[in-house]
Motif scaffolding. Structure first.
Motif, mmCIF file in Angstrom:
data_model
loop_
_atom_site.group_PDB
_atom_site.id
_atom_site.type_symbol
_atom_site.label_atom_id
_atom_site.label_comp_id
_atom_site.label_asym_id
_atom_site.label_seq_id
_atom_site.Cartn_x
_atom_site.Cartn_y
_atom_site.Cartn_z
ATOM 1 N N HIS A 1 22.496 34.453 11.689
ATOM 2 C CA HIS A 1 21.298 35.150 11.675
ATOM 3 C C HIS A 1 20.729 35.578 10.262
ATOM 4 O O HIS A 1 19.610 35.433 9.962
ATOM 5 C CB HIS A 1 21.047 35.879 13.026
ATOM 6 C CG HIS A 1 19.826 36.550 13.169
ATOM 7 N ND1 HIS A 1 19.694 37.650 14.341
ATOM 8 C CD2 HIS A 1 18.508 36.479 12.568
ATOM 9 C CE1 HIS A 1 18.417 37.857 14.324
ATOM 10 N NE2 HIS A 1 17.619 37.242 13.408
ATOM 11 N N ASN B 1 13.170 31.271 14.746
ATOM 12 C CA ASN B 1 13.558 32.332 14.214
ATOM 13 C C ASN B 1 12.988 33.018 13.245
ATOM 14 O O ASN B 1 12.506 34.497 13.369
ATOM 15 C CB ASN B 1 15.134 32.261 13.693
ATOM 16 C CG ASN B 1 15.686 33.660 13.517
ATOM 17 O OD1 ASN B 1 15.814 34.473 14.256
ATOM 18 N ND2 ASN B 1 16.067 34.081 12.265
ATOM 19 N N ASN C 1 21.549 33.036 21.020
ATOM 20 C CA ASN C 1 20.257 33.008 20.957
ATOM 21 C C ASN C 1 19.775 33.365 22.341
ATOM 22 O O ASN C 1 18.819 33.711 22.536
ATOM 23 C CB ASN C 1 19.676 31.618 20.393
ATOM 24 C CG ASN C 1 18.265 31.672 20.204
ATOM 25 O OD1 ASN C 1 17.766 32.728 19.456
ATOM 26 N ND2 ASN C 1 17.453 30.736 20.974
ATOM 27 N N HIS D 1 19.670 37.061 22.612
ATOM 28 C CA HIS D 1 18.793 37.441 21.792
ATOM 29 C C HIS D 1 17.019 37.301 22.574
ATOM 30 O O HIS D 1 16.405 38.292 22.574
ATOM 31 C CB HIS D 1 18.586 36.265 20.495
ATOM 32 C CG HIS D 1 17.387 36.980 19.435
ATOM 33 N ND1 HIS D 1 17.361 35.772 18.505
ATOM 34 C CD2 HIS D 1 16.906 37.809 19.386
ATOM 35 C CE1 HIS D 1 16.283 36.541 17.769
ATOM 36 N NE2 HIS D 1 16.166 37.590 18.229
#
Length: 164
Positions: A18, A41, A96, A99
């Motif tokens: 990230h 992202n 993810n 996330h």
């Protein structure tokens, strides 16, 4: 203890990826496979809720799982296979997904996800929100609250950037 280490190492890896995305990638990324991971992202900082509307668990994670399996296969071919590496990589490749849970409205997550977040067994929305403060340069890890707290306390990302 071994399982906790898997989770913490996987969490660190989600943060490393990230951080690299946020620090070094651009909207002009042309590589087709990685761009499917990197571009959403980058764009999610502009539209944080958009990431929560990105299909289902498979469509959100197949690229990261595929990349993990490719890396693991290469390591296997050169004789470096390990259950530990496999589990760490698998956990990290679903970073993810955790996330995404933090970008959904709380009532959109099922009771299990809500329990995991409330019990701080996965990253909480409150901690993830610390990443969404301009210039988006901290709290990169996406699986738990633990690694972010440790890495931020030692200014890890700023030190790495200075070294590079």
């Amino acid at each position: 203890m071994r399982y906790i280490a898997w989770i913490l190492i996987a969490d660190f890896l989600t943060g490393l990826f990230h951080w690299a995305e946020d620090t070094y990638s651009t909207n002009n990324w042309k590589e087709p496979l990685l761009s499917q991971v990197v571009l959403p992202n980058i764009n999610h900082h502009k539209q944080p809720s958009a990431i929560a509307a990105m299909g289902n668990v498979f469509t959100r994670n197949y690229v990261s799982v595929f990349l993990f399996l490719c890396v693991f296969f290469v390591l296997f071919l050169i004789g470096f296979e390990s259950l530990d590496l496999f589990c760490i990589g698998l956990l990290a490749s679903f970073g993810n997904e955790v996330h995404v849970w933090n970008h959904r409205k709380a009532d959109q997550n099922n009771r299990l996800i809500q329990f995991l977040q409330d019990a701080c067994l996965v990253q909480t929305r409150a901690q993830h929100n610390k990443h969404h403060v301009t210039p988006y340069d901290r709290y990169y890890c996406t699986l738990t609250n633990v690694m972010n707290a440790v890495l931020e306390s030692i200014h890890f990302w700023r030190i790495v950037e200075r070294l590079l």
